[in-house]
Write a protein that holds these residues in place. Structure first.
Motif, PDB file in Angstrom:
ATOM      1  N   ASN A 196       1.083  -1.301  -0.018  1.00 30.24           N
ATOM      2  CA  ASN A 196       0.104   0.121  -0.169  1.00 30.24           C
ATOM      3  C   ASN A 196       1.182   1.226  -0.334  1.00 30.24           C
ATOM      4  O   ASN A 196       0.434   2.134   0.870  1.00 30.24           O
ATOM      5  N   TRP A 197       2.222   1.201  -1.111  1.00 29.65           N
ATOM      6  CA  TRP A 197       2.747   2.241  -0.843  1.00 29.65           C
ATOM      7  C   TRP A 197       2.641   2.834  -2.744  1.00 29.65           C
ATOM      8  O   TRP A 197       2.831   1.898  -3.083  1.00 29.65           O
ATOM      9  N   MET A 198       3.328   3.997  -2.766  1.00 33.79           N
ATOM     10  CA  MET A 198       3.250   4.368  -4.651  1.00 33.79           C
ATOM     11  C   MET A 198       4.819   4.501  -4.499  1.00 33.79           C
ATOM     12  O   MET A 198       5.142   5.176  -3.977  1.00 33.79           O
ATOM     13  N   PHE A 199       5.480   4.053  -5.758  1.00 35.48           N
ATOM     14  CA  PHE A 199       6.108   3.705  -6.262  1.00 35.48           C
ATOM     15  C   PHE A 199       6.505   5.220  -6.879  1.00 35.48           C
ATOM     16  O   PHE A 199       5.280   6.048  -7.671  1.00 35.48           O
ATOM     17  N   ILE A 200       7.651   6.394  -7.029  1.00 28.83           N
ATOM     18  CA  ILE A 200       7.825   7.532  -7.441  1.00 28.83           C
ATOM     19  C   ILE A 200       9.158   7.998  -8.196  1.00 28.83           C
ATOM     20  O   ILE A 200       8.655   7.214  -9.554  1.00 28.83           O
ATOM     21  N   LYS A 201       9.784   6.781  -7.687  1.00 30.09           N
ATOM     22  CA  LYS A 201      11.288   6.536  -8.448  1.00 30.09           C
ATOM     23  C   LYS A 201      12.083   5.651  -8.133  1.00 30.09           C
ATOM     24  O   LYS A 201      12.109   5.591  -7.227  1.00 30.09           O
ATOM     25  N   THR A 202      13.155   5.040  -9.326  1.00 31.95           N
ATOM     26  CA  THR A 202      14.193   4.498  -8.894  1.00 31.95           C
ATOM     27  C   THR A 202      14.501   5.856  -8.316  1.00 31.95           C
ATOM     28  O   THR A 202      15.245   6.677  -9.839  1.00 31.95           O
ATOM     29  N   GLU A 203      16.390   5.482  -6.933  1.00 28.95           N
ATOM     30  CA  GLU A 203      17.251   5.638  -6.881  1.00 28.95           C
ATOM     31  C   GLU A 203      18.523   5.332  -7.410  1.00 28.95           C
ATOM     32  O   GLU A 203      19.780   5.984  -7.880  1.00 28.95           O
ATOM     33  N   ASP A 204      18.446   4.225  -7.144  1.00 30.72           N
ATOM     34  CA  ASP A 204      19.983   3.672  -7.904  1.00 30.72           C
ATOM     35  C   ASP A 204      19.122   1.837  -8.159  1.00 30.72           C
ATOM     36  O   ASP A 204      18.251   1.317  -7.480  1.00 30.72           O
ATOM     37  N   ILE A 205      20.451   1.615  -8.833  1.00 29.45           N
ATOM     38  CA  ILE A 205      20.096   0.170  -8.885  1.00 29.45           C
ATOM     39  C   ILE A 205      21.131  -0.353  -9.574  1.00 29.45           C
ATOM     40  O   ILE A 205      21.412   0.231 -10.771  1.00 29.45           O
ATOM     41  N   TRP A 206      21.164  -1.557  -9.124  1.00 23.39           N
ATOM     42  CA  TRP A 206      22.903  -2.817  -9.769  1.00 23.39           C
ATOM     43  C   TRP A 206      22.796  -4.034  -9.221  1.00 23.39           C
ATOM     44  O   TRP A 206      22.158  -4.791  -8.247  1.00 23.39           O
ATOM     45  N   GLU A 207      23.195  -4.991 -10.171  1.00 15.48           N
ATOM     46  CA  GLU A 207      23.648  -6.621  -9.989  1.00 15.48           C
ATOM     47  C   GLU A 207      24.654  -6.501  -8.980  1.00 15.48           C
ATOM     48  O   GLU A 207      25.877  -5.557  -8.870  1.00 15.48           O
ATOM     49  N   ALA A 208      24.129  -6.458  -7.155  1.00 15.42           N
ATOM     50  CA  ALA A 208      24.504  -7.397  -6.152  1.00 15.42           C
ATOM     51  C   ALA A 208      25.856  -7.869  -6.309  1.00 15.42           C
ATOM     52  O   ALA A 208      25.334  -8.932  -6.473  1.00 15.42           O
ATOM     53  N   GLN A 209      26.898  -7.939  -5.361  1.00 18.93           N
ATOM     54  CA  GLN A 209      27.627  -9.220  -5.238  1.00 18.93           C
ATOM     55  C   GLN A 209      27.677  -9.306  -3.560  1.00 18.93           C
ATOM     56  O   GLN A 209      28.079  -8.400  -3.195  1.00 18.93           O
ATOM     57  N   ARG A 210      27.819 -10.328  -3.061  1.00 19.90           N
ATOM     58  CA  ARG A 210      27.743 -10.451  -1.585  1.00 19.90           C
ATOM     59  C   ARG A 210      29.163 -10.029  -1.194  1.00 19.90           C
ATOM     60  O   ARG A 210      28.894  -9.713   0.170  1.00 19.90           O
ATOM     61  N   GLN A 211      30.523 -10.644  -1.487  1.00 19.11           N
ATOM     62  CA  GLN A 211      31.823  -9.856  -0.947  1.00 19.11           C
ATOM     63  C   GLN A 211      31.333  -8.635  -1.302  1.00 19.11           C
ATOM     64  O   GLN A 211      32.402  -8.039  -0.166  1.00 19.11           O
ATOM     65  N   SER A 212      30.773  -7.457  -1.713  1.00 16.51           N
ATOM     66  CA  SER A 212      30.623  -5.759  -1.571  1.00 16.51           C
ATOM     67  C   SER A 212      30.071  -5.878  -0.302  1.00 16.51           C
ATOM     68  O   SER A 212      29.791  -4.768   0.312  1.00 16.51           O
ATOM     69  N   ILE A 245      30.559  -7.794   2.782  1.00 15.04           N
ATOM     70  CA  ILE A 245      30.524  -9.118   3.940  1.00 15.04           C
ATOM     71  C   ILE A 245      31.436  -7.794   5.260  1.00 15.04           C
ATOM     72  O   ILE A 245      30.952  -7.979   6.090  1.00 15.04           O
ATOM     73  N   ASP A 246      31.764  -6.133   5.550  1.00 20.53           N
ATOM     74  CA  ASP A 246      31.824  -5.733   6.190  1.00 20.53           C
ATOM     75  C   ASP A 246      31.049  -4.458   6.978  1.00 20.53           C
ATOM     76  O   ASP A 246      30.716  -4.120   7.684  1.00 20.53           O
ATOM     77  N   LEU A 247      29.480  -4.540   5.692  1.00 23.69           N
ATOM     78  CA  LEU A 247      28.358  -4.425   6.516  1.00 23.69           C
ATOM     79  C   LEU A 247      27.525  -5.350   7.243  1.00 23.69           C
ATOM     80  O   LEU A 247      26.242  -5.583   6.283  1.00 23.69           O
ATOM     81  N   PRO A 248      27.486  -5.789   8.449  1.00 26.18           N
ATOM     82  CA  PRO A 248      26.030  -7.383   8.617  1.00 26.18           C
ATOM     83  C   PRO A 248      24.836  -6.905   8.453  1.00 26.18           C
ATOM     84  O   PRO A 248      24.565  -7.809   8.260  1.00 26.18           O
ATOM     85  N   GLU A 249      24.438  -6.023   8.453  1.00 28.46           N
ATOM     86  CA  GLU A 249      22.783  -5.583   8.534  1.00 28.46           C
ATOM     87  C   GLU A 249      22.410  -5.830   6.920  1.00 28.46           C
ATOM     88  O   GLU A 249      21.878  -6.188   6.875  1.00 28.46           O
ATOM     89  N   SER A 250      23.384  -5.124   5.867  1.00 26.63           N
ATOM     90  CA  SER A 250      23.230  -5.073   4.863  1.00 26.63           C
ATOM     91  C   SER A 250      23.814  -6.494   4.149  1.00 26.63           C
ATOM     92  O   SER A 250      22.869  -6.930   2.873  1.00 26.63           O
ATOM     93  N   LEU A 251      24.450  -7.094   4.163  1.00 27.20           N
ATOM     94  CA  LEU A 251      24.565  -8.944   4.097  1.00 27.20           C
ATOM     95  C   LEU A 251      23.744  -9.610   4.854  1.00 27.20           C
ATOM     96  O   LEU A 251      23.003 -10.209   3.777  1.00 27.20           O
ATOM     97  N   GLU A 252      22.538  -9.632   5.831  1.00 34.14           N
ATOM     98  CA  GLU A 252      21.724 -10.083   6.577  1.00 34.14           C
ATOM     99  C   GLU A 252      20.864  -9.959   5.095  1.00 34.14           C
ATOM    100  O   GLU A 252      20.406 -10.703   5.148  1.00 34.14           O
ATOM    101  N   CYS A 253      20.443  -8.695   4.989  1.00 35.43           N
ATOM    102  CA  CYS A 253      19.524  -8.488   4.023  1.00 35.43           C
ATOM    103  C   CYS A 253      19.943  -9.289   2.642  1.00 35.43           C
ATOM    104  O   CYS A 253      18.942  -9.911   1.661  1.00 35.43           O
TER     105      CYS A 253
END
Length: 80
Positions: free
Chosen positions: A51-67, A69-77
């Protein structure tokens, strides 16, 4: 299949109870898909279903797990 990181700007629909608390948000998504286009569609569909409305894409890229490694919260996601 790849995992794409997408940052989307969105606002809660007026029928969404969160609209009284939030004027908008940047939503970070990690989406498993074959193409960037498919990943963006899945993210937009999810946001709409919440129930949210899309406004715009700020960023998009193919993610790599090794990127993440030092960011535990992002790694969990990413791993989720």
């Amino acid at each position: 299949m790849a995992i794409y990181y997408i940052m989307i700007e969105a606002t809660p629909n007026t029928s969404n109870p969160e609209s009284k608390e939030f004027g908008g948000a940047y939503i970070n998504c990690w989406v498993k898909a074959f193409t960037q286009k498919e990943a963006l569609k899945r993210a937009k569909d999810y946001i709409k279903n919440e129930n949210w409305m899309f406004i715009k894409t700020e960023d998009i890229w193919e993610a790599q797990r090794q990127s993440y490694i030092d960011l535990p919260e992002s790694l969990e996601c990413y791993d989720e």
